[in-house]
Design an enzyme around this catalytic site. Structure first.
Site, PDB file in Angstrom:
ATOM      1  CB  CYS A 188      -1.014  -0.014   1.103  1.00  0.00           C
ATOM      2  SG  CYS A 188      -2.585   0.930   1.031  1.00  0.00           S
ATOM      3  CB  CYS A 248      -2.833   3.871  -6.643  1.00  0.00           C
ATOM      4  SG  CYS A 248      -3.924   3.345  -5.393  1.00  0.00           S
TER       5      CYS A 248
END
Length: 264
Positions: free
Chosen positions: A88, A206
């Site tokens: 993440c 991302c």
């Protein structure tokens, strides 16, 4: 008649390499893109994931997910994985300058204390290190986040001496919606970037924004090396396992010849 003979079990040191992933609970991309990137790996391997709660991509939720990563590291170290990847990117970068170094060190200690010697990498650290190793001093960035979070990513990269020449952000706050974004639309987003001073493109800053089908077309159209959060993470998984890069499907990050794209 009951046979009570005790048999000695057989264990092998040559079994599949176990790859552990810590992913947001709403992530639907890393467990598909990383296996796809490593599909041609000759070394047999398996994937094992632990999920930390995250739905909305905001500062409070990201901080809670970072705290939950300790539990995930313990769970994956129970499986004696050979490498552990914390997938993440923005959650780590939102934790402040140098956060990936601190978090990788903390998760490594948690795994070691649980009897697991697996090296720990993070998508945030992988992106920074990949940009540096490919000698991309100036990059343009595409991200799905609300503008304030993309500004965090830009500032984080700049903190490591990486100049962000231009960026596009999509303003998507729901992480499930990020996973539904069409990777084909990335070519249009790249067209909005000023690439005149860029050495490379971060096509997806991302781990949840799908991007693999767009990497080769963007490299072909722009003549620039293209990396993503996923390809950088895959690169570091291979490095941690002392395995060779698996080809060009993942663009510059997974190419043995990272200079094959000619920068402008």
């Amino acid at each position: 008649m009951i046979n009570n003979h005790l048999r000695t079990p057989a264990f092998s040191d040559d079994g599949p390499r176990r790859i552990g992933l810590i992913v947001p609970s709403s992530n639907t991309t890393m467990e598909t893109e990383i296996p796809s990137l490593l599909a041609d790996l000759r070394q047999e391997h398996t994937f094992h994931a632990s999920r930390a709660r995250l739905h909305t991509v905001d500062a409070e939720s990201l901080a809670a997910m970072v705290a939950d990563s300790d539990r995930c590291a313990r769970e994956l170290s129970d499986a004696r994985v050979d490498v552990l990847a914390y997938a993440c990117l923005v959650a780590v970068m939102a934790s402040g300058p140098g956060a990936h170094e601190r978090i990788e060190e903390r998760l490594t200690k948690i795994a070691r204390d649980n009897g697991c010697d697996a090296p720990v990498v993070s998508s945030a650290g992988a992106l920074v290190r990949t940009v540096q190793e490919l000698k991309l001093r100036r990059v343009a960035v595409v991200a799905p986040y609300v503008p304030a979070l993309t500004e965090v990513v830009v500032a984080y990269l700049r903190g490591y001496g990486i100049e962000v020449t231009d960026w596009v952000t999509l303003g998507v706050a729901d992480n499930c919606d990020v996973g539904r974004l069409d990777p084909a639309s990335l070519l249009g987003h790249v067209d909005q970037l000023d690439l005149s001073n860029a050495d490379g493109i971060v096509l997806s800053a991302c781990v949840q924004m799908p991007s693999l089908p767009a990497i080769a077309p963007v490299e072909s159209r722009t003549g620039l090396p293209v990396i993503t959060a996923a390809t950088s993470t895959a690169r570091e998984i291979l490095t941690a396992l002392d395995l060779p890069m698996v080809g060009t499907a993942g663009g510059a990050a997974l190419s043995d010849d990272a200079s094959r794209c000619v920068s402008k």
